[in-house]
Design a protein around this motif. Sequence first.
Motif, PDB file in Angstrom:
ATOM      1  N   ALA A  86       0.863  -1.183   0.000  1.00 48.91           N
ATOM      2  CA  ALA A  86       0.000   0.000   0.000  1.00 48.91           C
ATOM      3  C   ALA A  86       0.901   1.236   0.000  1.00 48.91           C
ATOM      4  N   GLY A  87       1.344   1.614  -1.178  1.00 50.22           N
ATOM      5  CA  GLY A  87       2.277   2.721  -1.321  1.00 50.22           C
ATOM      6  C   GLY A  87       3.673   2.334  -0.849  1.00 50.22           C
ATOM      7  N   ALA A  88       4.614   3.240  -1.151  1.00 56.13           N
ATOM      8  CA  ALA A  88       5.962   3.032  -0.628  1.00 56.13           C
ATOM      9  C   ALA A  88       5.930   3.092   0.896  1.00 56.13           C
ATOM     10  N   THR A  89       4.975   3.832   1.440  1.00 53.31           N
ATOM     11  CA  THR A  89       4.900   4.004   2.896  1.00 53.31           C
ATOM     12  C   THR A  89       4.770   2.662   3.605  1.00 53.31           C
ATOM     13  N   GLU A  90       3.886   1.789   3.084  1.00 51.51           N
ATOM     14  CA  GLU A  90       3.757   0.487   3.743  1.00 51.51           C
ATOM     15  C   GLU A  90       5.006  -0.371   3.546  1.00 51.51           C
ATOM     16  N   ALA A  91       5.637  -0.229   2.381  1.00 54.20           N
ATOM     17  CA  ALA A  91       6.866  -0.996   2.146  1.00 54.20           C
ATOM     18  C   ALA A  91       7.935  -0.594   3.172  1.00 54.20           C
ATOM     19  N   ILE A  92       8.028   0.699   3.444  1.00 50.84           N
ATOM     20  CA  ILE A  92       9.012   1.195   4.424  1.00 50.84           C
ATOM     21  C   ILE A  92       8.634   0.688   5.822  1.00 50.84           C
ATOM     22  N   ALA A  93       7.359   0.859   6.173  1.00 47.50           N
ATOM     23  CA  ALA A  93       6.922   0.495   7.528  1.00 47.50           C
ATOM     24  C   ALA A  93       7.083  -1.007   7.768  1.00 47.50           C
ATOM     25  N   PHE A 112      15.813  13.937   6.129  1.00 42.04           N
ATOM     26  CA  PHE A 112      15.161  12.664   5.824  1.00 42.04           C
ATOM     27  C   PHE A 112      13.653  12.881   5.691  1.00 42.04           C
ATOM     28  N   TYR A 113      13.028  12.004   4.914  1.00 36.15           N
ATOM     29  CA  TYR A 113      11.567  12.012   4.764  1.00 36.15           C
ATOM     30  C   TYR A 113      10.945  11.710   6.131  1.00 36.15           C
ATOM     31  N   ASP A 114       9.925  12.461   6.516  1.00 36.57           N
ATOM     32  CA  ASP A 114       9.447  12.428   7.910  1.00 36.57           C
ATOM     33  C   ASP A 114       9.051  11.034   8.409  1.00 36.57           C
ATOM     34  N   ALA A 115       8.484  10.212   7.506  1.00 34.86           N
ATOM     35  CA  ALA A 115       8.013   8.886   7.916  1.00 34.86           C
ATOM     36  C   ALA A 115       9.160   8.007   8.450  1.00 34.86           C
ATOM     37  N   TYR A 116      10.388   8.265   8.011  1.00 33.38           N
ATOM     38  CA  TYR A 116      11.503   7.402   8.445  1.00 33.38           C
ATOM     39  C   TYR A 116      11.688   7.468   9.960  1.00 33.38           C
ATOM     40  N   ALA A 117      11.633   8.695  10.492  1.00 33.76           N
ATOM     41  CA  ALA A 117      11.821   8.853  11.935  1.00 33.76           C
ATOM     42  C   ALA A 117      10.619   8.256  12.670  1.00 33.76           C
ATOM     43  N   ASN A 163      16.777  11.849  -2.955  1.00 32.94           N
ATOM     44  CA  ASN A 163      16.351  12.239  -1.619  1.00 32.94           C
ATOM     45  C   ASN A 163      15.219  13.280  -1.638  1.00 32.94           C
ATOM     46  N   ASN A 164      14.243  13.034  -0.800  1.00 33.93           N
ATOM     47  CA  ASN A 164      13.232  14.034  -0.460  1.00 33.93           C
ATOM     48  C   ASN A 164      13.656  14.584   0.905  1.00 33.93           C
ATOM     49  N   PRO A 165      13.932  15.850   1.055  1.00 33.94           N
ATOM     50  CA  PRO A 165      13.517  17.008   0.265  1.00 33.94           C
ATOM     51  C   PRO A 165      14.512  17.581  -0.740  1.00 33.94           C
ATOM     52  N   GLU A 193      13.288   4.372  -3.548  1.00 31.62           N
ATOM     53  CA  GLU A 193      13.646   4.955  -4.851  1.00 31.62           C
ATOM     54  C   GLU A 193      12.398   5.467  -5.581  1.00 31.62           C
ATOM     55  N   VAL A 194      11.475   6.087  -4.820  1.00 30.87           N
ATOM     56  CA  VAL A 194      10.201   6.471  -5.443  1.00 30.87           C
ATOM     57  C   VAL A 194      10.372   7.515  -6.562  1.00 30.87           C
ATOM     58  N   TYR A 195      11.506   8.247  -6.557  1.00 29.52           N
ATOM     59  CA  TYR A 195      11.735   9.245  -7.623  1.00 29.52           C
ATOM     60  C   TYR A 195      12.696   8.717  -8.692  1.00 29.52           C
ATOM     61  N   GLU A 196      12.802   7.388  -8.831  1.00 29.58           N
ATOM     62  CA  GLU A 196      13.806   6.772  -9.717  1.00 29.58           C
ATOM     63  C   GLU A 196      13.710   7.278 -11.167  1.00 29.58           C
ATOM     64  N   GLY A 221       9.669   1.011  -4.638  1.00 23.05           N
ATOM     65  CA  GLY A 221       9.184   1.922  -5.683  1.00 23.05           C
ATOM     66  C   GLY A 221       7.730   2.301  -5.415  1.00 23.05           C
ATOM     67  N   SER A 222       7.201   3.248  -6.210  1.00 22.11           N
ATOM     68  CA  SER A 222       5.810   3.671  -6.032  1.00 22.11           C
ATOM     69  C   SER A 222       5.234   4.156  -7.348  1.00 22.11           C
ATOM     70  N   ALA A 223       3.983   3.776  -7.589  1.00 18.98           N
ATOM     71  CA  ALA A 223       3.296   4.272  -8.784  1.00 18.98           C
ATOM     72  C   ALA A 223       2.917   5.735  -8.611  1.00 18.98           C
ATOM     73  N   TRP A 232      -3.586   6.638  -5.290  1.00 17.08           N
ATOM     74  CA  TRP A 232      -3.860   5.213  -5.501  1.00 17.08           C
ATOM     75  C   TRP A 232      -3.158   4.323  -4.478  1.00 17.08           C
ATOM     76  N   LYS A 233      -2.029   4.808  -3.990  1.00 18.24           N
ATOM     77  CA  LYS A 233      -1.261   4.080  -2.975  1.00 18.24           C
ATOM     78  C   LYS A 233      -0.913   2.656  -3.424  1.00 18.24           C
ATOM     79  N   ILE A 234      -0.311   2.569  -4.603  1.00 20.67           N
ATOM     80  CA  ILE A 234       0.261   1.299  -5.036  1.00 20.67           C
ATOM     81  C   ILE A 234       1.788   1.457  -5.037  1.00 20.67           C
TER      82      ILE A 234
HETATM   83  N1  PMP Z   1       9.160   7.985   0.158  1.00 26.23           N
HETATM   84  C1  PMP Z   1       9.427   9.244  -0.218  1.00 26.23           C
HETATM   85  C2  PMP Z   1      10.833   9.697  -0.296  1.00 26.23           C
HETATM   86  C3  PMP Z   1       8.380  10.103  -0.529  1.00 26.23           C
HETATM   87  O1  PMP Z   1       8.640  11.351  -0.904  1.00 26.23           O
HETATM   88  C4  PMP Z   1       7.053   9.634  -0.430  1.00 26.23           C
HETATM   89  C5  PMP Z   1       5.865  10.526  -0.690  1.00 26.23           C
HETATM   90  N2  PMP Z   1       6.022  11.476  -1.568  1.00 26.23           N
HETATM   91  C6  PMP Z   1       6.839   8.330  -0.046  1.00 26.23           C
HETATM   92  C7  PMP Z   1       7.900   7.533   0.253  1.00 26.23           C
HETATM   93  C8  PMP Z   1       5.452   7.781   0.082  1.00 26.23           C
HETATM   94  O2  PMP Z   1       5.066   7.163  -1.088  1.00 26.23           O
HETATM   95  P1  PMP Z   1       3.606   6.520  -1.214  1.00 26.23           P
HETATM   96  O3  PMP Z   1       2.656   7.640  -1.443  1.00 26.23           O
HETATM   97  O4  PMP Z   1       3.729   5.597  -2.396  1.00 26.23           O
HETATM   98  O5  PMP Z   1       3.320   5.801   0.046  1.00 26.23           O
END
Ligand code: PMP
Length: 381
Positions: A86-93, A112-117, A163-165, A193-196, A221-223, A232-234
């Motif tokens: 469910a998105g890259a977010t679930e893959a990370i979590a 770092f992207y906020d979700a990592y912390a 890297n985001n940001p 690598e969502v911005y690959e 990765g992320s669609a 869509w969160k794929i």
């Molecule tokens: N990783 C990074 C670096 C992001 O910037 C984002 C959101 N823009 C995500 C993950 C989350 O991706 P998703 O919406 O596919 O969960």
Amino acid sequence: MAGDVTIFAQMSALAVQTGALNLGQGFPDDDGPAEVLEAAQRAIREGVNQYPPGRGMPVLRAAIAEHRQRFWGERLDPETQVLVTAGATEAIAASLLALVGPGDEVLTVEPFYDAYAAVTRLAGATHTTVPLRLVDGRFVLDHDELRAAVTGRTRVVLVNNPNNPTGFQWTREDLAVLVEATERVGATIVSDEVYEHLCFDAEHVPVASLPGAFERTIAIGSAGKTFSVTGWKIGWLTAPADLVNRVLAVKQWLTYVNGAPFQPAVAVGLGLGDDFFTGARDSLRGRRDLLMAALTDGGFDVIRPSAGYFTVADAAPLGITDANRACRELAHQVGVVGIPFPAFCHPDSSMGRSWIRFAHCKDERTLTEAAGRLAAMPHPA
Ligand code: PMP
Ligand code: GLN
């Protein structure tokens, strides 16, 4: 953390409340390719509306494997080495929850992207960082600092490339140092690598393509970013079968599965011709250039992003020292919303206190209008 609202949700709410242009949260104004949108509608009409298989629909897993081979030369078994999430977010979590716990360290660069912390904390582990250094207007990684940051307690290095940001891209040399350091301590690399496909100035180098790296790497990765369908969160991850199994054991208790009709649509997207991928990149590069020029005209010191959705600019020449406060004031006074850079850093970090992240993934009209408003900002005497 409990009860905190993400900085992106806060700033989007502020944009709605003030009517300001939203260059904060990273979502594009335009929809993705028509074939992809049509494929999702067709799937719904044709009854693809129930739970897909836990690992993802075979058609999408095959498309992910083919895509990794086509672009990065990687040979994957779609049965065992690919997982739809469910998105890259679930893959990370799911990856962090599977791999780390109390006493373990997760290393990222700062910013770092906020979700990592947040996810590291959810897993009960400790978040450590190595800073990106700004040298001659470009971000770089100091290899000695990187080596020193990987310790016996580091279980995962969570790489964000690009890297985001900042749009910083790890070079092949940076990645080689990383692979060697993780081998030394037996850590796993989780590579977001969502911005690959959105690399403007240099080729993307997937860490899994380096010698000795695949065996210890989960690539994500992320669609959402590639096909401009962030809602869509794929997402997906690719890794050796044993790592996929460990992540799947957690993922099945998070969402189990998601987005049945979107999965075949994303498979269509991944199979689009090269012209789609280069077109999306070139269009975004043009919008990056537009925003960079506008911010420069407006008196900001712009740090050129070589990839991704965002441009970071220093507002210090405008007399701004506190980006957190300035971003709230800019929404009201200038009608433009950005994200304060300190949101991507530890609370005690001194990095980028006067820096603001602006999204260039918006349409040209929005960017041009925002440019006009920023250029009209009052300058210090
Ligand atoms: N990783 C990074 C670096 C992001 O910037 C984002 C959101 N823009 C995500 C993950 C989350 O991706 P998703 O919406 O596919 O969960
Ligand atoms: N990844 C998007 C960004 O960086 C935001 C996603 C979110 O709102 N969590 O702006």
